[in-house]
Write an enzyme that holds these catalytic residues in place. Structure first.
Site, PDB file in Angstrom:
ATOM      1  N   LYS A 163       2.311   6.070  92.376  1.00  0.00           N
ATOM      2  CA  LYS A 163       2.091   5.892  93.788  1.00  0.00           C
ATOM      3  C   LYS A 163       3.181   5.030  94.426  1.00  0.00           C
ATOM      4  O   LYS A 163       3.362   5.061  95.639  1.00  0.00           O
ATOM      5  CB  LYS A 163       0.741   5.191  94.020  1.00  0.00           C
ATOM      6  CG  LYS A 163      -0.465   5.940  93.591  1.00  0.00           C
ATOM      7  CD  LYS A 163      -1.713   5.050  93.902  1.00  0.00           C
ATOM      8  CE  LYS A 163      -2.969   5.664  93.315  1.00  0.00           C
ATOM      9  NZ  LYS A 163      -4.127   4.743  93.470  1.00  0.00           N
ATOM     10  N   GLY A 164       3.875   4.240  93.596  1.00  0.00           N
ATOM     11  CA  GLY A 164       4.732   3.181  94.124  1.00  0.00           C
ATOM     12  C   GLY A 164       5.815   3.608  95.091  1.00  0.00           C
ATOM     13  O   GLY A 164       6.206   2.835  95.958  1.00  0.00           O
ATOM     14  N   ASP A 219      10.293   3.718  92.933  1.00  0.00           N
ATOM     15  CA  ASP A 219      10.249   2.392  93.560  1.00  0.00           C
ATOM     16  C   ASP A 219      11.144   1.389  92.841  1.00  0.00           C
ATOM     17  O   ASP A 219      11.927   0.692  93.457  1.00  0.00           O
ATOM     18  CB  ASP A 219       8.798   1.871  93.629  1.00  0.00           C
ATOM     19  CG  ASP A 219       8.058   1.929  92.295  1.00  0.00           C
ATOM     20  OD1 ASP A 219       8.651   2.359  91.280  1.00  0.00           O
ATOM     21  OD2 ASP A 219       6.872   1.547  92.263  1.00  0.00           O
ATOM     22  N   ASP A 231      12.727  -0.752  85.741  1.00  0.00           N
ATOM     23  CA  ASP A 231      12.477  -1.993  85.018  1.00  0.00           C
ATOM     24  C   ASP A 231      13.047  -1.827  83.604  1.00  0.00           C
ATOM     25  O   ASP A 231      14.244  -2.000  83.401  1.00  0.00           O
ATOM     26  CB  ASP A 231      10.964  -2.224  85.040  1.00  0.00           C
ATOM     27  CG  ASP A 231      10.540  -3.555  84.475  1.00  0.00           C
ATOM     28  OD1 ASP A 231      11.376  -4.471  84.425  1.00  0.00           O
ATOM     29  OD2 ASP A 231       9.367  -3.691  84.080  1.00  0.00           O
ATOM     30  N   PHE A 263       7.910 -10.243  88.794  1.00  0.00           N
ATOM     31  CA  PHE A 263       6.994  -9.154  89.142  1.00  0.00           C
ATOM     32  C   PHE A 263       6.846  -9.117  90.666  1.00  0.00           C
ATOM     33  O   PHE A 263       6.459 -10.100  91.288  1.00  0.00           O
ATOM     34  CB  PHE A 263       5.632  -9.337  88.487  1.00  0.00           C
ATOM     35  CG  PHE A 263       4.775  -8.112  88.631  1.00  0.00           C
ATOM     36  CD1 PHE A 263       4.955  -7.021  87.785  1.00  0.00           C
ATOM     37  CD2 PHE A 263       3.822  -8.027  89.639  1.00  0.00           C
ATOM     38  CE1 PHE A 263       4.197  -5.874  87.945  1.00  0.00           C
ATOM     39  CE2 PHE A 263       3.056  -6.882  89.795  1.00  0.00           C
ATOM     40  CZ  PHE A 263       3.240  -5.804  88.945  1.00  0.00           C
ATOM     41  N   VAL A 264       7.190  -7.959  91.252  1.00  0.00           N
ATOM     42  CA  VAL A 264       7.191  -7.865  92.712  1.00  0.00           C
ATOM     43  C   VAL A 264       6.126  -6.882  93.222  1.00  0.00           C
ATOM     44  O   VAL A 264       5.718  -5.956  92.500  1.00  0.00           O
ATOM     45  CB  VAL A 264       8.581  -7.456  93.256  1.00  0.00           C
ATOM     46  CG1 VAL A 264       9.604  -8.549  93.013  1.00  0.00           C
ATOM     47  CG2 VAL A 264       9.055  -6.134  92.658  1.00  0.00           C
ATOM     48  N   ARG A 298       0.109  -2.975  98.427  1.00  0.00           N
ATOM     49  CA  ARG A 298       1.008  -1.864  98.765  1.00  0.00           C
ATOM     50  C   ARG A 298       1.390  -1.877 100.246  1.00  0.00           C
ATOM     51  O   ARG A 298       2.441  -1.362 100.630  1.00  0.00           O
ATOM     52  CB  ARG A 298       0.341  -0.519  98.444  1.00  0.00           C
ATOM     53  CG  ARG A 298       0.169  -0.240  96.959  1.00  0.00           C
ATOM     54  CD  ARG A 298      -0.158   1.229  96.751  1.00  0.00           C
ATOM     55  NE  ARG A 298      -0.764   1.490  95.456  1.00  0.00           N
ATOM     56  CZ  ARG A 298      -0.091   1.639  94.314  1.00  0.00           C
ATOM     57  NH1 ARG A 298       1.218   1.568  94.318  1.00  0.00           N
ATOM     58  NH2 ARG A 298      -0.718   1.870  93.187  1.00  0.00           N
TER      59      ARG A 298
END
Ligand code: 5GP
Length: 181
Positions: free
Chosen positions: A46-47, A103, A106, A155-156, A168
């Site tokens: 979904k990001g 998005d 990482d 962590f964002v 979100r």
């Protein structure tokens, strides 16, 4: 904007204005690079949906948007290292120019898997566009052709990115601090 949850607070890392400017720059480069060739945007749910929704409005090309859902962090902030397709594309990408919209990169495990997987479906080309990149965390190399911001190993959340489905709707990207940590 006052989105708060008990025991957590956020610190702005990339402002809404910075994001807008970057999204326009990326879209402009994409428009020039593909030169009127039709493009299929594969948006990773979904990001990436907030990023993609803004990005497509500045891309001046014949465009088709499709979505894929992959397994990701779930309720914890640690990667499982396991990549699984939860929802596949609606349409074939054979012979198409494909741009994956993600998005954040990482460890790179998700995009490394997806890049190879989509290439095996016979597209004309596959490229990657990611809003955020955490290079310190990389475990496998990933070719990110269009990159928004390199960020530190934090962590964002925000601008589509969540923690346990929260945050979100923040219009900026923020570091999430949890009081118990
Ligand atoms: P990778 O496979 O590159 O380790 O992870 C990619 C996915 O992990 C991203 O699509 C995103 O869902 C999740 N992820 C990685 N870092 C973060 C982060 O800092 N915040 C959030 N909310 N998700 C992240």
């Amino acid at each position: 904007m006052a989105v708060t949850y008990p025991g957590e607070h956020t610190e702005v890392l990339v402002s809404a204005d910075q994001i807008t400017h970057k999204v326009q720059q990326l879209a402009h480069r994409i428009t020039l690079d593909y030169k009127d060739r039709p493009l299929v945007l594969v948006v990773i749910l979904k990001g990436a949906y907030v990023f993609a929704a803004d990005l497509i409005r500045y891309i001046d090309l014949p465009l088709h948007v499709d979505f894929m859902a992959l397994s990701s962090y779930g309720p914890s902030s640690r990667t499982s290292g396991v990549v699984r397709i939860q929802n596949d594309l609606n349409d074939s990408i054979e012979g198409q120019h494909v741009l994956i919209v993600e998005d954040i990169v990482d460890t790179g495990l998700t995009l490394n898997y997806l890049f190879g997987h989509l290439k095996a479906r016979g597209p004309a080309s596959v490229r990657i566009c990611a809003l955020l990149d955490k290079p310190d965390r990389r475990m496998v190399a990933v070719p990110v052709h269009y990159k928004g911001f390199e960020i530190p190993n934090e962590f964002v959340v925000g601008y589509g990115l969540d923690f346990a489905e929260r945050y979100r709707n923040l219009p900026y990207v923020a570091v999430l601090h949890r009081d118990a940590e």
